[in-house]
Scaffold this motif. Structure first.
Motif, PDB file in Angstrom:
ATOM      1  N   TYR A   4       0.959  -1.310   0.041  1.00 41.86           N
ATOM      2  CA  TYR A   4      -0.089   0.181   0.167  1.00 41.86           C
ATOM      3  C   TYR A   4       0.733   1.215  -0.037  1.00 41.86           C
ATOM      4  O   TYR A   4       0.636   2.102  -0.838  1.00 41.86           O
ATOM      5  N   ALA A   5       1.844   1.080   0.943  1.00 40.25           N
ATOM      6  CA  ALA A   5       2.719   2.385   1.059  1.00 40.25           C
ATOM      7  C   ALA A   5       3.521   2.534  -0.291  1.00 40.25           C
ATOM      8  O   ALA A   5       3.392   3.565  -0.833  1.00 40.25           O
ATOM      9  N   VAL A   6       4.260   1.626  -1.034  1.00 42.14           N
ATOM     10  CA  VAL A   6       4.545   1.643  -2.266  1.00 42.14           C
ATOM     11  C   VAL A   6       3.694   2.610  -3.468  1.00 42.14           C
ATOM     12  O   VAL A   6       3.981   3.201  -3.981  1.00 42.14           O
ATOM     13  N   LYS A   7       2.429   1.851  -3.440  1.00 42.79           N
ATOM     14  CA  LYS A   7       1.380   2.162  -4.381  1.00 42.79           C
ATOM     15  C   LYS A   7       1.207   3.739  -4.040  1.00 42.79           C
ATOM     16  O   LYS A   7       1.138   4.473  -4.925  1.00 42.79           O
ATOM     17  N   ARG A   8       0.953   4.161  -2.915  1.00 46.80           N
ATOM     18  CA  ARG A   8       0.630   5.343  -2.408  1.00 46.80           C
ATOM     19  C   ARG A   8       1.653   6.669  -2.836  1.00 46.80           C
ATOM     20  O   ARG A   8       1.443   7.511  -3.266  1.00 46.80           O
ATOM     21  N   ILE A   9       3.043   6.117  -2.451  1.00 48.84           N
ATOM     22  CA  ILE A   9       3.905   7.151  -2.871  1.00 48.84           C
ATOM     23  C   ILE A   9       4.353   7.004  -4.170  1.00 48.84           C
ATOM     24  O   ILE A   9       4.444   8.235  -4.917  1.00 48.84           O
ATOM     25  N   GLY A  10       4.105   6.070  -5.188  1.00 49.51           N
ATOM     26  CA  GLY A  10       4.340   6.072  -6.315  1.00 49.51           C
ATOM     27  C   GLY A  10       3.460   6.928  -6.990  1.00 49.51           C
ATOM     28  O   GLY A  10       3.819   7.657  -7.861  1.00 49.51           O
ATOM     29  N   LEU A  11       2.051   6.919  -6.646  1.00 45.60           N
ATOM     30  CA  LEU A  11       0.930   7.775  -7.160  1.00 45.60           C
ATOM     31  C   LEU A  11       1.516   9.428  -6.846  1.00 45.60           C
ATOM     32  O   LEU A  11       1.455  10.174  -7.800  1.00 45.60           O
ATOM     33  N   ALA A  12       2.097   9.683  -5.651  1.00 51.01           N
ATOM     34  CA  ALA A  12       2.450  10.936  -5.424  1.00 51.01           C
ATOM     35  C   ALA A  12       3.514  11.409  -6.389  1.00 51.01           C
ATOM     36  O   ALA A  12       3.454  12.609  -6.790  1.00 51.01           O
ATOM     37  N   VAL A  13       4.499  10.467  -6.576  1.00 48.25           N
ATOM     38  CA  VAL A  13       5.628  10.762  -7.665  1.00 48.25           C
ATOM     39  C   VAL A  13       5.163  10.986  -8.909  1.00 48.25           C
ATOM     40  O   VAL A  13       5.468  12.105  -9.649  1.00 48.25           O
ATOM     41  N   VAL A  14       4.136  10.349  -9.359  1.00 42.18           N
ATOM     42  CA  VAL A  14       3.493  10.503 -10.824  1.00 42.18           C
ATOM     43  C   VAL A  14       2.946  12.180 -10.866  1.00 42.18           C
ATOM     44  O   VAL A  14       3.042  12.733 -11.878  1.00 42.18           O
ATOM     45  N   ILE A  15       2.175  11.973  -9.672  1.00 46.37           N
ATOM     46  CA  ILE A  15       1.581  13.578  -9.805  1.00 46.37           C
ATOM     47  C   ILE A  15       2.485  14.651  -9.765  1.00 46.37           C
ATOM     48  O   ILE A  15       2.375  15.702 -10.391  1.00 46.37           O
ATOM     49  N   GLY A 283       9.812  27.886  -8.675  1.00 46.50           N
ATOM     50  CA  GLY A 283      10.494  27.282  -7.446  1.00 46.50           C
ATOM     51  C   GLY A 283       9.750  26.832  -6.120  1.00 46.50           C
ATOM     52  O   GLY A 283       9.408  25.791  -5.566  1.00 46.50           O
ATOM     53  N   THR A 284       8.803  28.049  -5.684  1.00 46.08           N
ATOM     54  CA  THR A 284       8.336  28.015  -4.589  1.00 46.08           C
ATOM     55  C   THR A 284       6.854  26.968  -4.690  1.00 46.08           C
ATOM     56  O   THR A 284       6.693  26.117  -3.936  1.00 46.08           O
ATOM     57  N   THR A 285       6.245  27.072  -5.956  1.00 51.49           N
ATOM     58  CA  THR A 285       5.037  26.286  -6.056  1.00 51.49           C
ATOM     59  C   THR A 285       5.368  24.975  -6.148  1.00 51.49           C
ATOM     60  O   THR A 285       4.748  24.219  -5.672  1.00 51.49           O
ATOM     61  N   LEU A 286       6.713  24.632  -6.778  1.00 48.01           N
ATOM     62  CA  LEU A 286       6.969  23.166  -6.809  1.00 48.01           C
ATOM     63  C   LEU A 286       7.447  22.701  -5.376  1.00 48.01           C
ATOM     64  O   LEU A 286       7.013  21.621  -5.180  1.00 48.01           O
ATOM     65  N   PHE A 287       8.072  23.180  -4.676  1.00 45.17           N
ATOM     66  CA  PHE A 287       8.467  23.001  -3.469  1.00 45.17           C
ATOM     67  C   PHE A 287       7.232  22.632  -2.319  1.00 45.17           C
ATOM     68  O   PHE A 287       7.223  21.688  -1.950  1.00 45.17           O
ATOM     69  N   MET A 288       6.195  23.649  -2.537  1.00 44.64           N
ATOM     70  CA  MET A 288       5.114  23.541  -1.966  1.00 44.64           C
ATOM     71  C   MET A 288       4.184  22.489  -2.020  1.00 44.64           C
ATOM     72  O   MET A 288       3.653  21.707  -1.342  1.00 44.64           O
ATOM     73  N   THR A 289       4.150  22.246  -3.595  1.00 47.86           N
ATOM     74  CA  THR A 289       3.373  21.158  -4.127  1.00 47.86           C
ATOM     75  C   THR A 289       3.908  19.828  -3.485  1.00 47.86           C
ATOM     76  O   THR A 289       3.388  18.732  -3.056  1.00 47.86           O
ATOM     77  N   ALA A 290       5.499  19.578  -3.194  1.00 46.31           N
ATOM     78  CA  ALA A 290       5.988  18.261  -3.270  1.00 46.31           C
ATOM     79  C   ALA A 290       5.959  18.224  -1.680  1.00 46.31           C
ATOM     80  O   ALA A 290       5.502  17.173  -1.002  1.00 46.31           O
ATOM     81  N   PHE A 294       3.451  15.426   0.289  1.00 43.57           N
ATOM     82  CA  PHE A 294       4.271  14.554   1.279  1.00 43.57           C
ATOM     83  C   PHE A 294       3.114  14.085   2.333  1.00 43.57           C
ATOM     84  O   PHE A 294       3.060  13.039   2.887  1.00 43.57           O
ATOM     85  N   VAL A 295       2.787  15.603   2.797  1.00 42.71           N
ATOM     86  CA  VAL A 295       1.714  15.638   3.894  1.00 42.71           C
ATOM     87  C   VAL A 295       0.561  14.651   3.526  1.00 42.71           C
ATOM     88  O   VAL A 295       0.443  13.824   4.527  1.00 42.71           O
ATOM     89  N   VAL A 296       0.020  14.815   2.374  1.00 43.69           N
ATOM     90  CA  VAL A 296      -1.214  13.984   2.157  1.00 43.69           C
ATOM     91  C   VAL A 296      -1.080  12.495   2.014  1.00 43.69           C
ATOM     92  O   VAL A 296      -1.652  11.941   2.633  1.00 43.69           O
ATOM     93  N   THR A 297       0.205  12.301   1.419  1.00 40.72           N
ATOM     94  CA  THR A 297       0.575  10.903   1.613  1.00 40.72           C
ATOM     95  C   THR A 297       0.816  10.253   2.921  1.00 40.72           C
ATOM     96  O   THR A 297       0.395   9.189   3.349  1.00 40.72           O
ATOM     97  N   ALA A 298       1.549  11.163   3.692  1.00 42.87           N
ATOM     98  CA  ALA A 298       1.823  10.712   4.860  1.00 42.87           C
ATOM     99  C   ALA A 298       0.573  10.338   5.664  1.00 42.87           C
ATOM    100  O   ALA A 298       0.591   9.287   6.466  1.00 42.87           O
ATOM    101  N   ALA A 299      -0.266  11.448   5.354  1.00 44.59           N
ATOM    102  CA  ALA A 299      -1.767  11.279   6.374  1.00 44.59           C
ATOM    103  C   ALA A 299      -2.547  10.018   5.703  1.00 44.59           C
ATOM    104  O   ALA A 299      -2.998   9.067   6.414  1.00 44.59           O
ATOM    105  N   ASP A 300      -2.177   9.496   4.378  1.00 49.46           N
ATOM    106  CA  ASP A 300      -2.898   8.220   4.024  1.00 49.46           C
ATOM    107  C   ASP A 300      -2.192   7.173   4.500  1.00 49.46           C
ATOM    108  O   ASP A 300      -3.132   6.157   5.032  1.00 49.46           O
ATOM    109  N   LEU A 301      -1.008   7.205   4.885  1.00 53.24           N
ATOM    110  CA  LEU A 301      -0.384   6.143   5.487  1.00 53.24           C
ATOM    111  C   LEU A 301      -0.811   5.851   6.896  1.00 53.24           C
ATOM    112  O   LEU A 301      -0.937   4.676   7.424  1.00 53.24           O
TER     113      LEU A 301
ATOM    114  N   VAL B 119      -8.200  12.110 -15.280  1.00 54.27           N
ATOM    115  CA  VAL B 119      -8.407  11.989 -14.055  1.00 54.27           C
ATOM    116  C   VAL B 119      -6.927  12.274 -13.500  1.00 54.27           C
ATOM    117  O   VAL B 119      -6.724  12.905 -12.433  1.00 54.27           O
ATOM    118  N   LEU B 120      -6.018  11.808 -14.223  1.00 58.22           N
ATOM    119  CA  LEU B 120      -4.441  12.244 -13.760  1.00 58.22           C
ATOM    120  C   LEU B 120      -4.242  13.846 -13.796  1.00 58.22           C
ATOM    121  O   LEU B 120      -3.767  14.268 -12.937  1.00 58.22           O
TER     122      LEU B 120
END
Lengths: 316, 287, 314
Positions: A4-15, A283-290, A294-301, B119-120
């Protein structure tokens, strides 16, 4: 759990990659080149040529995209158009201020919101419940930067109890604590409303469940039922919303930090937008998105840890 | 012939019963709509007329809410500000709702690969903190009313499209749609005649709940000088003027916050009332 | 020895009179069945038997368990009896357990009256799970509810109820959520358990077959009243109340040969906000006459057998 963790983190990376691509594409979609965009009417040919060379805009598009991704992955988010300082350094300099603000705001909102939510559950159906309901919706509806302006007016200007500007003296915990009170109050108030409603709804739902009746049928005390059997289930939507809340808190931080001239991500990005200093904005936008991902993924876990049923959804 | 099959999902067209909260909201919203519509007739002064001799005045019989740093009548500027706020909010949520509706229907009813791609994109866009995305667009396009509307439309579309997609997917599997299809109805007929009327209801509720968010966003960005450009009266601009002269004339900030707070509360109450009356299970997440 | 003695129990929810003066008893070592169709008040009765009526319910009458009246006792005293002297096997074992705690954690919690270390409670729980036929009790203790099958959950629910060796065990539709094979297994298990369980068992069900398999005595309920009581033999072979007869006629197990359609009882339950003053079944009864408009007498047919009907003769 691991799958589950791997899938959830993979999704975050793709996004995150999709977002990076979109951000980069946006710059090329607008008419005019980024260099003159950033320099504006003050651009001289020499200045422009220098900037183009520095930002690598003279290279083919595919090379630029490649460099952008390669640099970003190594933590290089580009350089400030004017001060030439690395964007990442500027972000990391002010980020703790925003983080502290967000944590304090969510913290007091969580304490008060959960308390009000529980009060509404205890007195459900009474006038107190109705009043708390109206209060919660009003708290959600009022814009945080208006609260910020009003509290600035009352507590900083009229009463002169708390500082009106800044984040306090570095190293002086007392002054930093005093400086965070008003901004955190302004940002948190919306969340008191959200959390009170959420906790009320999910507590009511859980307390009506069959297994709560079982626990009562086995003579467990009401206090034990609430803390061990109900809260653990009722807290799940709260954790989920807190993660989303972090993103929303960043939005209010942009306005509230400006009102209090508090150094942070919000003031950094708004001043950069005003100067069209787009490497800083991107840069700021990218940083804050990352950070947000991270926070949302951590919360899901965390939710998956709290609720064994969720982990099995991804196991199959 | 088909009317019997889809009857349970059609809601009769009638005024929903709003509770006390929803009714309060409706009254406030109506007041602001009237204010926006009739701004030229009810505002006592020209909102742009300068009178530097009478700047930063206290409230008086001549200027009920005082004057700003350029001597403009604050009350008139606030009344005209309603026109700016509601104009931008209704235009942008309207456009975003329409585009979100189309994209959501395409994702929900179209081919699988297109659904996956959309969706993506929606997920990625909603992963961006809304304000960051808005600021990035403003940097590229430059501030102004048009940019503001574009930004609001862009950040709102994913949420609406996801809502419509979810509704469409549920409805697509419903018996009456399957029945229609076995009787040979084409996709156009199913989309327009059956899906559209059934997905519009929830969308309207969510749109009405988003209007106050957009009003806040407009005021906030205008406050940062990244939205509506001065001297056009906007509640955000007026708040900024008040902020700069906070120590000389606190009335300006205090007065400018009132219509902003009342309108966001009004629209939120109305949205809540509509939701409770029409579709209590609809979840709306914070933004 | 009488463990359970219910006298003239009345329960209403707002205007709805769910229970209108029910009386019943159960002795130690006895298995008593309560049958009736849905809405007859049997679930309301079951909740009252374990001292856990719905918060909005208005209760009058007596529910005595080992001589103590659960209706009159304060909630704290009632709570001390629940899970210790009375226990319940709930209808739907999927939702009856907490989804985010393991079976073991819950079974240990349920023994909170027992002054023993946690390890011992865990061992007791494992032993009880083995007793009800769960294949690997140690593993099952570490499982969450959604990881167990329907049959295993129902066995676990029975084990939970038996943990404290209650004087009164109430089983609310113990087999309704199960398929036919599982149902047979659970009935078999309950039959076994009644051998070594010395308390009273009350089984609430709409299923006459379950009653026939398990119970010594039966109470038939209709519209919040006990309309007939008797030994299982008497109820099955000599039903006197027209409602009991109709119920047996509708039971597929009693139908010999092929039928065009399953028989049903015509009409509906009376409105319990305004129940008829006379016999509640009169409107659906083939034998009803004008005298049925007055309250029917409780006619005793044998020392153990009685029916609430104008048409029944001793």
């Amino acid at each position: 759990m691991l799958t589950y963790a791997v899938k959830r983190i993979g999704l975050a990376v793709v996004i995150l990659f999709t977002v990076m691509l979109a951000m980069y594409a946006m710059v090329f979609l607008v008419p005019g080149d980024p260099a003159s965009l950033a320099l504006g009417p003050r651009a001289t040919p020499a200045l422009k040529a220098e900037l183009i060379a520095r930002m690598g805009l003279d290279q083919p598009v595919q090379v630029q995209v490649w460099n952008f991704f390669a640099n970003a992955l190594q933590g290089n988010l580009g350089y400030d158009v004017w001060s030439k300082k690395p964007v990442l350094d500027q972000i990391l300099e002010v980020f703790p201020n925003t983080l502290i603000l967000g944590v304090v705001a969510l913290g007091w909102a969580l304490v008060l919101g959960v308390a009000l939510g529980c009060l509404a559950v205890v007195w459900r159906g009474t006038l107190v419940d109705t009043a708390l309901g109206i209060l919660s919706v009003s708290m959600i509806a009022v814009p945080s930067f208006v609260i910020a302006l009003y509290s600035l007016l009352v507590f900083a200007v009229w009463l002169n109890w708390l500082p009106a500007v800044g984040a306090g003296t570095p190293g002086d915990w007392g002054s930093q604590a005093r400086a965070v009170i008003l901004p955190a109050f302004a940002i948190g108030i919306t969340w008191v409303g959200y959390l009170a409603r959420l906790v009320r709804a999910s507590m009511l739902e859980v307390m009506g469940a069959n297994h709560i009746r079982t626990a009562r049928a086995f003579g467990l005390s009401e206090a034990r039922i609430v803390t061990r059997y109900a809260l653990r289930l009722a807290i799940i939507p709260t954790v989920a919303i807190l993660a989303v809340g972090f993103g929303a808190i960043l939005s209010s931080a942009v306005f509230v930090e400006t009102v209090f001239s508090r150094p942070g991500i919000g003031t950094l990005i708004t001043s950069a937008v005003a100067k069209r200093n787009y490497p800083v904005v991107m840069g700021t936008t990218l940083f804050m998105t990352a950070f947000y991902l991270f926070v949302v993924t951590a919360a899901d876990l965390i939710i998956a840890r709290l609720d064994p049923r969720v982990r099995d959804v991804f196991r199959g | 012939m088909s009317s019997a099959a889809d009857a349970p999902l059609r809601r009769p067209m009638r005024l929903p019963r709003l509770g006390p909260m929803g009714s309060t909201g409706a009254v406030l919203v109506a007041a602001f709509l009237l204010m926006a519509l009739f701004a030229p007739w009810i505002s006592p002064y020209d909102p742009l007329k300068l009178d530097v001799m009478n700047k930063l005045q206290d409230p008086s019989l001549a200027h009920w809410a005082g004057t700003d740093q350029l001597g403009r009548d604050t009350l008139s500027r606030l009344i005209w500000g309603a026109r700016t706020a509601l104009g931008i909010a209704l235009t942008s949520t309207g456009i975003a709702g329409a585009i979100g509706l189309v994209l959501g229907l395409i994702a929900g009813y179209g081919p699988r690969w297109l659904d996956g791609l959309l969706v993506l994109v929606f997920d990625s866009l909603s992963s961006l903190p809304m304000i960051m995305f808005a600021l990035a667009v403003i940097t590229v396009l430059g501030p102004g009313t048009a940019t503001l509307i574009l930004v609001i439309v862009l950040v709102s579309i994913p949420g609406y499209a996801r809502l419509i997609r979810a509704q469409t997917l549920t409805l697509k599997a419903a018996d009456f749609i399957q029945a229609e299809r076995t009787m040979g109805a084409g996709p156009a007929r199913i989309l327009l005649r059956h899906l559209l009327p059934n997905v519009v209801g929830p969308l309207v509720i969510v749109l009405s709940m988003d209007v106050p968010v957009v009003i806040m966003l407009e005021a906030g960005l205008s406050y940062l000088n990244l939205g509506v450009k001065p001297p056009t009266p906007s509640w955000g601009n007026i708040l900024y003027d008040g902020y700069t002269s906070l120590r000389q004339q606190p009335v300006l900030v205090a007065a400018a916050g009132v219509p902003l707070v009342l309108s966001t509360i009004g629209f939120t109450f109305l949205g809540e009332g509509l939701r409770d009356a029409l579709d209590p299970r609809l979840k709306v997440r914070p933004r | 020895m009488t463990v359970l003695n219910v006298t003239d129990l009345r329960i209403s929810y707002g205007p709805v009179q769910a229970l209108r003066g029910a009386s019943l008893t159960a002795a130690a070592g006895e298995v008593v069945g309560i049958v009736g169709e849905s809405g007859c008040g049997k679930s309301t009765l079951a909740s009252a038997l374990i001292g856990l009526p719905a918060p909005e319910a208005r209760v009058s009458g007596r529910v005595e368990v080992e001589g103590r009246d659960l209706v009159a006792l304060p909630e704290t005293a009632r709570r001390a009896i629940r899970g210790d002297r009375v226990a319940m096997v709930f209808q739907d074992p999927m939702t009856a357990f907490n989804p985010v705690l393991t079976l073991g954690e819950q079974l240990v919690d349920f023994q909170h009256r027992l002054p023993a270390p946690k390890a011992e409670k865990r061992a007791r729980a494992a032993a009880m799970l083995a007793r009800v036929g769960l294949p690997d009790p140690q593993l099952a203790l570490r499982r969450y509810m959604h990881e167990l099958s329907g049959g295993m959950r129902q066995r676990a629910a029975i084990a939970a109820a038996l943990l404290m060796r209650p004087a009164l065990l109430v089983a609310d539709e113990p087999t309704t959520a199960l398929d036919v094979t599982m149902e047979a297994q659970i009935i078999h298990l309950l039959r076994e358990l009644r051998q070594d369980h010395h308390g009273a068992i009350v089984i609430v069900t709409h299923h006459l077959g379950v009653v026939g398999e398990l119970c010594d005595r039966v109470y038939v309920m209709y519209a919040g009243e006990v309309v007939e009581e008797g030994t299982t033999d008497e109820i099955h072979h000599d039903p006197r109340h027209p409602y009991t007869r109709a119920l047996i006629a509708c039971d597929p197990a009693h139908i010999a040969g092929r039928v065009e359609r399953l028989p049903t009882i015509p009409g509906r339950l009376p409105d319990l906000t305004a129940p008829p003053p006379g016999c509640a079944f009169a409107a659906r009864c083939p034998q009803a006459g004008p005298d049925c408009a007055v309250p029917p007498p409780r006619v005793r047919v044998s020392p153990t057998h009685a029916a609430l009907c104008h048409r029944v003769r001793p």
